[in-house]
Design an enzyme around this catalytic site. Sequence first.
Site, PDB file in Angstrom:
ATOM      1  N   SER A 150       0.852  -1.183   0.000  1.00 37.16           N
ATOM      2  CA  SER A 150       0.000   0.000   0.000  1.00 37.16           C
ATOM      3  C   SER A 150       0.884   1.228   0.000  1.00 37.16           C
ATOM      4  CB  SER A 150      -0.901  -0.002   1.233  1.00 37.16           C
ATOM      5  OG  SER A 150      -1.684   1.164   1.263  1.00 37.16           O
ATOM      6  N   CYS A 151       1.282   1.654  -1.174  1.00 37.86           N
ATOM      7  CA  CYS A 151       2.360   2.638  -1.296  1.00 37.86           C
ATOM      8  C   CYS A 151       1.872   4.071  -1.244  1.00 37.86           C
ATOM      9  CB  CYS A 151       3.110   2.419  -2.600  1.00 37.86           C
ATOM     10  SG  CYS A 151       2.075   2.664  -4.058  1.00 37.86           S
ATOM     11  N   GLY A 152       0.564   4.287  -1.266  1.00 38.58           N
ATOM     12  CA  GLY A 152       0.077   5.653  -1.252  1.00 38.58           C
ATOM     13  C   GLY A 152       0.005   6.280  -2.626  1.00 38.58           C
ATOM     14  N   GLU A 210       6.631   7.789  -0.022  1.00 39.44           N
ATOM     15  CA  GLU A 210       5.245   7.422   0.246  1.00 39.44           C
ATOM     16  C   GLU A 210       4.922   7.420   1.733  1.00 39.44           C
ATOM     17  OE1 GLU A 210       6.805   3.948  -2.123  1.00 39.44           O
ATOM     18  OE2 GLU A 210       7.723   5.843  -1.523  1.00 39.44           O
TER      19      GLU A 210
END
Length: 266
Positions: free
Chosen positions: A117-119, A220
């Site tokens: 979930s890297c943004g 991120e």
Amino acid sequence: MVVDGARDAAVTEHFANGSAPRELTRPLVDEAPVAIEINGIGYAVMMATPADLDDYALGFCLSEQLIVSAGEYLSSDSFEVPPVAGMAGGWMLRVALDAPAAGPLLDRARLRLAEGSCGLCGIESLEQVLRPLRAVSARLTVEKAAIFRAVSALGDHQVLGRATRAAHAAAFCAVDGTIVMVREDVGRHNAFDKLIGALAHAGIDPATGFVVLTARCSFELVQKAVIANVPVLATISAASTMAVDQAHLHGLTLYSLAREDSLLEV
């Protein structure tokens, strides 16, 4: 050993001194595809540890700026999807958001396999990567001794990390360095999202403390901290140039290479 987020596996241990190998059972961290469906729209497939998924769902939606507050988050439901006809299984995470608050969904909806979930989900151009963010409004004075105290104590709170040696942790700490809450995941970004969601569920304002991450500090992670209005972020490993630049630009106090006896203010 039964640990949430881990699964026991048979392994063979080998020794440098030439001793005979031995068979044993040890826990491995769970890593699985987690398909995130929001208001019936397939939004992302993330590789994550399928634990604390309700916290993850809320934190993910806040970090993605699909919502601006926990009040716009209605619910989530998660369930395991078994392998079928040779196809890999995984987890489904179905999230319900207040419909008027979910406007960005249609613009950024897509289904893709990502490392974590890297943004940057749904980003298609450099301009979108560097989209304007509101600067951190919180101002908090944190003594260096408090950061050292938190880093020193973090290992005692890493249940999954101690068991598997393969999980990242994100810790929210009071201003004196007391660890208030920890979330863990195979992915550093996921762990941070889980922490953000857990704080929101508990009604704890991230502006009242600081965050320690067992990770290198990438752009991120700084972005997630800024969006959550975290005033101070400390990471166990080094920061990237972009992370430092973005922290300075958005008023985030950033420390890296945080150890029990030293740290860098960058």
